[in-house]
Motif scaffolding. Structure first.
Motif, PDB file in Angstrom:
ATOM      1  N   ALA A 143      -7.471   4.069   2.581  1.00 30.36           N
ATOM      2  CA  ALA A 143      -6.347   4.610   1.931  1.00 30.36           C
ATOM      3  C   ALA A 143      -7.324   5.768   1.168  1.00 30.36           C
ATOM      4  O   ALA A 143      -6.316   6.667   0.941  1.00 30.36           O
ATOM      5  N   LYS A 144      -9.016   6.202   0.451  1.00 28.75           N
ATOM      6  CA  LYS A 144      -9.331   7.059   0.274  1.00 28.75           C
ATOM      7  C   LYS A 144      -9.249   7.947   0.488  1.00 28.75           C
ATOM      8  O   LYS A 144      -9.324   8.237   1.584  1.00 28.75           O
ATOM      9  N   PRO A 145      -8.559   9.084  -0.423  1.00 26.65           N
ATOM     10  CA  PRO A 145      -9.138  10.926   0.086  1.00 26.65           C
ATOM     11  C   PRO A 145     -10.806  10.931   0.588  1.00 26.65           C
ATOM     12  O   PRO A 145     -11.452  10.841   0.541  1.00 26.65           O
ATOM     13  N   ILE A 199       1.720   2.001  -3.570  1.00 27.93           N
ATOM     14  CA  ILE A 199       0.737   2.703  -4.248  1.00 27.93           C
ATOM     15  C   ILE A 199      -0.087   3.840  -4.091  1.00 27.93           C
ATOM     16  O   ILE A 199       0.050   4.411  -4.613  1.00 27.93           O
ATOM     17  N   GLN A 200       0.137   4.073  -2.698  1.00 28.36           N
ATOM     18  CA  GLN A 200       0.041   5.734  -2.528  1.00 28.36           C
ATOM     19  C   GLN A 200       0.879   6.468  -2.941  1.00 28.36           C
ATOM     20  O   GLN A 200       0.560   7.505  -2.926  1.00 28.36           O
ATOM     21  N   GLY A 241       0.091   7.512  -6.219  1.00 28.58           N
ATOM     22  CA  GLY A 241      -0.894   8.473  -6.297  1.00 28.58           C
ATOM     23  C   GLY A 241      -1.948   7.928  -7.350  1.00 28.58           C
ATOM     24  O   GLY A 241      -2.862   8.497  -8.100  1.00 28.58           O
ATOM     25  N   LEU A 283       0.516  -1.337  -0.321  1.00 25.94           N
ATOM     26  CA  LEU A 283       0.168   0.081  -0.363  1.00 25.94           C
ATOM     27  C   LEU A 283       1.036   1.211   0.036  1.00 25.94           C
ATOM     28  O   LEU A 283       0.678   2.058  -0.565  1.00 25.94           O
ATOM     29  N   PRO A 284       2.047   1.273   0.886  1.00 26.58           N
ATOM     30  CA  PRO A 284       2.327   2.316   0.790  1.00 26.58           C
ATOM     31  C   PRO A 284       3.240   3.022  -0.961  1.00 26.58           C
ATOM     32  O   PRO A 284       3.202   4.342  -1.063  1.00 26.58           O
ATOM     33  N   SER A 337      -5.097   5.668  -9.292  1.00 25.24           N
ATOM     34  CA  SER A 337      -6.311   5.517  -8.745  1.00 25.24           C
ATOM     35  C   SER A 337      -6.847   4.240  -8.764  1.00 25.24           C
ATOM     36  O   SER A 337      -7.959   3.828  -7.535  1.00 25.24           O
ATOM     37  N   GLU A 378      -7.608  -2.313   2.363  1.00 26.40           N
ATOM     38  CA  GLU A 378      -6.695  -1.178   2.785  1.00 26.40           C
ATOM     39  C   GLU A 378      -6.614   0.043   1.676  1.00 26.40           C
ATOM     40  O   GLU A 378      -6.585   0.636   2.211  1.00 26.40           O
ATOM     41  N   LEU A 379      -6.830  -0.584   0.445  1.00 26.97           N
ATOM     42  CA  LEU A 379      -7.323   0.604  -0.563  1.00 26.97           C
ATOM     43  C   LEU A 379      -8.394   1.745  -0.590  1.00 26.97           C
ATOM     44  O   LEU A 379      -8.132   2.758  -0.497  1.00 26.97           O
TER      45      LEU A 379
END
Length: 199
Positions: A196-198, A162-163, A166, A159-160, A168, A192-193
């Motif tokens: 992590a969504k804003p 992926i984040q 940036g 995840l880090p 989608s 996790e995705l």
């Protein structure tokens, strides 16, 4: 967003891969294929996958083969191999409601796809993490709102990365299918995705 890649080169049968994705809560599957015919997916296998996805009510798109997407009654297709041509101009094959994606490697190509009625871009998998981050950042700075999807071998521990890019969403499956509990691995990545969504 997770796009679960159903890949005949992986050890599990395509239908089992589809069932794992669905049981894990995934709502979008991509049937990996190639316009060059390297992947020998039989009509029976492809139709069985399409039937499973239809029954579960999830999105099914086909990679690099709009003809197969049309034959299966899939929701759309994605072009990831430039030798297969361009998705631009192929919307007529599946209609206005089709979900169509294509690989992007520069902000200019992302902007061009957005203007061409393409629904999402796939970040060129040959790009380094740094270049992928720059591509997404520069595309957003240029005003591009096209969803951009990161491809590769990912699970929740990534995840880090992926984040950092940036993106989608992600298009993946290998690491998930190789987990001791693939269904749980799919579920965890989706959780996790989503977390992590804003806001």
């Amino acid at each position: 967003m997770l796009q679960f890649v159903l890949d005949i080169s992986l050890p599990r049968p395509l239908t089992e891969q589809a069932r794992i994705a669905i049981e894990g809560g995934c709502s979008w599957a991509i049937l990996a294929d190639t316009c060059r015919g390297d992947a020998k997916i039989t009509d029976t296998e492809a139709e069985a996958v399409a039937a499973i996805c239809r029954e579960a009510g999830i999105i099914l798109t086909v990679e690099n083969n709009p003809d197969l997407a049309q034959k299966l009654g899939a929701h759309g297709f994605v072009i990831t191999d430039k030798s297969c041509g361009s998705a631009v101009g192929l919307r007529g094959k599946l209609g206005a409601e089709a979900i169509i994606g294509e690989t992007v490697s520069t902000p200019a190509s992302a902007m061009m796809l957005e203007r061409s009625d393409i629904d999402y871009g796939v970040i060129d998998p040959s790009l380094s993490l740094e270049d992928a981050m720059k591509l997404v950042g520069d595309s957003r700075e240029a005003g591009c709102r096209l969803p951009l999807v990161l491809t590769g071998d990912f699970d929740a521990t990534d995840l880090p990365v992926i984040q950092a890019v940036g993106a989608s969403g992600v298009a993946t499956s290998r690491k998930l299918l190789e987990a001791d509990d693939p269904v749980a691995a799919v579920r965890r990545l989706i959780e996790e995705l989503n977390a992590a969504k804003p806001d």
